[in-house]
Design a protein around this motif. Structure first.
Motif, short mmCIF file in Angstrom:
data_model
loop_
_atom_site.label_atom_id
_atom_site.label_comp_id
_atom_site.label_asym_id
_atom_site.label_seq_id
_atom_site.Cartn_x
_atom_site.Cartn_y
_atom_site.Cartn_z
N GLY A 1 0.69 -1.16 0.06
CA GLY A 1 0.31 0.01 0.03
C GLY A 1 0.86 1.01 0.28
N PHE A 2 1.32 1.34 0.84
CA PHE A 2 3.32 2.37 0.73
C PHE A 2 3.01 2.54 -0.50
CE2 PHE A 2 7.02 4.48 1.88
CZ PHE A 2 6.56 4.95 2.51
N ILE A 3 4.15 1.72 -1.03
CA ILE A 3 4.81 1.78 -2.36
C ILE A 3 3.77 2.38 -3.71
CG2 ILE A 3 5.30 0.34 -4.86
CD1 ILE A 3 7.17 -1.12 -2.36
N LEU A 4 2.73 1.59 -3.61
CA LEU A 4 1.63 2.07 -4.71
C LEU A 4 1.19 3.53 -4.55
CD1 LEU A 4 -0.99 -0.60 -4.39
CD2 LEU A 4 0.63 0.03 -5.97
N LEU A 5 0.95 3.61 -2.69
CA LEU A 5 0.45 5.67 -2.91
C LEU A 5 1.47 6.34 -3.27
CD1 LEU A 5 -0.94 5.10 1.09
CD2 LEU A 5 -2.06 6.25 -1.34
N VAL A 6 3.51 5.66 -2.74
CA VAL A 6 4.63 6.81 -3.70
C VAL A 6 4.10 6.94 -5.29
CG1 VAL A 6 6.76 7.29 -3.87
CG2 VAL A 6 5.40 6.34 -1.09
N PHE A 7 4.48 5.84 -5.16
CA PHE A 7 4.02 5.72 -7.01
C PHE A 7 2.84 6.58 -7.42
CE2 PHE A 7 7.13 2.07 -6.61
CZ PHE A 7 8.09 2.47 -7.60
N GLY A 8 2.19 6.22 -7.30
CA GLY A 8 0.61 6.54 -7.65
C GLY A 8 0.87 8.54 -7.55
#
Length: 306
Positions: free
Chosen positions: A172-179
């Protein structure tokens, strides 16, 4: 077209990332016997505002102050005029007395404070600390209110093992950062390619994308006739956006406020004033109010793109 596709991918990443982060972190917190009230006030409350936070932190670090300010103000305006407008049309909203007496006035105060702090053309680091100070006071108020009025209830969490919950949280954290990075980069490209200012892109397209969690939560709540959730989610998000997200963004990098942005700041105040005026007497937001909200926002959009 490529920039628009990347922006849409960024929005999807943000929504999936926020959901994954909340689901995973809630399971971990529950496994370590953290009280439901703490989980609700921190992890769950953070979830719907995580997209705005990530986009703003990335924008602040990149010195994109137009996106930083526009995203928060645009999201707040969309939350009231569009999201509450749509949900009130779906099902008239009955508003809790406490929301009318305290939370909506706090949201109105937050919009006025932002305007006052921005009057000199910049939101400084000191202004950011002022906003964060009010956020701490709001958290204390919210915690007191929840402790005094809540009924004991079991918090529903996903049936994940601890390793899976940890992986879901990290994902979730990775998706947030890339998003967030996809949205900021694509917004800048769209503004450049179409000759539209970063401010206009941020208060419309970017703000709508980061407001999708609030929209989904409120629309579902309206269909289920959980009206307290529908309006409480929006008002709480606006307070969170202004005091915490705008505050922490200004602390990272001072935010320049161009004269063109004051129309957005004024509309932000007008939206909160209208909301308070509509619900002050009957504690109710009906379909006529919803239509008026959408009409005001449509007029605002027309003024931006005419």
């Amino acid at each position: 077209m490529i920039s628009l596709i990347i922006l849409l991918i960024g929005v999807v990443f943000l929504v999936l990332g926020a959901n994954s982060l909340v689901d995973g972190a809630s399971v971990i917190a529950k496994r370590f016997n953290i009280p439901n009230i703490v989980i609700g006030l921190t992890i769950v409350a953070f979830g719907t505002s995580a997209p705005e936070l990530v986009v703003n932190v990335i924008s602040a670090l990149n010195g994109k102050s137009a996106i930083t300010l526009g995203n928060v103000i645009g999201s707040n305006v969309i939350n009231i005029l569009v999201i509450l407008g749509i949900t009130a049309i779906i099902y008239p909203l009955t508003v809790a007395r406490n929301t009318v007496k305290f939370e909506i006035p706090i949201a109105l105060f937050a919009s006025i404070l932002t305007y006052v702090l921005a009057k000199n053309g910049v939101l400084s680091k000191f202004d950011g600390f002022i906003l964060l100070g009010f956020f701490i006071l709001f958290l204390m108020y919210n915690a007191y209110l929840t402790v005094m009025n809540r009924e004991e209830s079991e918090l529903e969490v996903k049936n994940y093992t601890l390793p899976i919950a940890t992986g879901v949280t990290i994902l979730g954290f990775i998706l947030l950062v890339f998003g967030g990075k996809f949205i900021v980069d694509s917004a800048v490209d769209l503004a450049r390619n179409f000759g539209i200012s970063e401010r206009v892109i941020s208060v419309t397209v970017v703000s709508l994308g980061t407001s999708l969690p609030e929209l989904a939560t409120s629309v579902v709540a309206a269909f289920k006739k959980n009206t307290d959730i529908a309006i409480g989610n929006v008002v709480g998000s606006n307070i969170f956006n202004t005091f915490f997200i705008l505050g922490i963004s200004a602390v990272i990098t001072p935010i320049d406020v161009p004269t063109t942005a004051f129309i957005d700041l004024i509309l932000n105040m007008i939206a909160s004033i209208l909301l308070l005026a509509f619900v002050l007497r009957n504690y109710r937001l009906n379909r006529i109010h919803g239509l008026l909200f959408l009409t005001v926002y449509s007029t605002y959009l027309y003024s931006l793109f005419k």
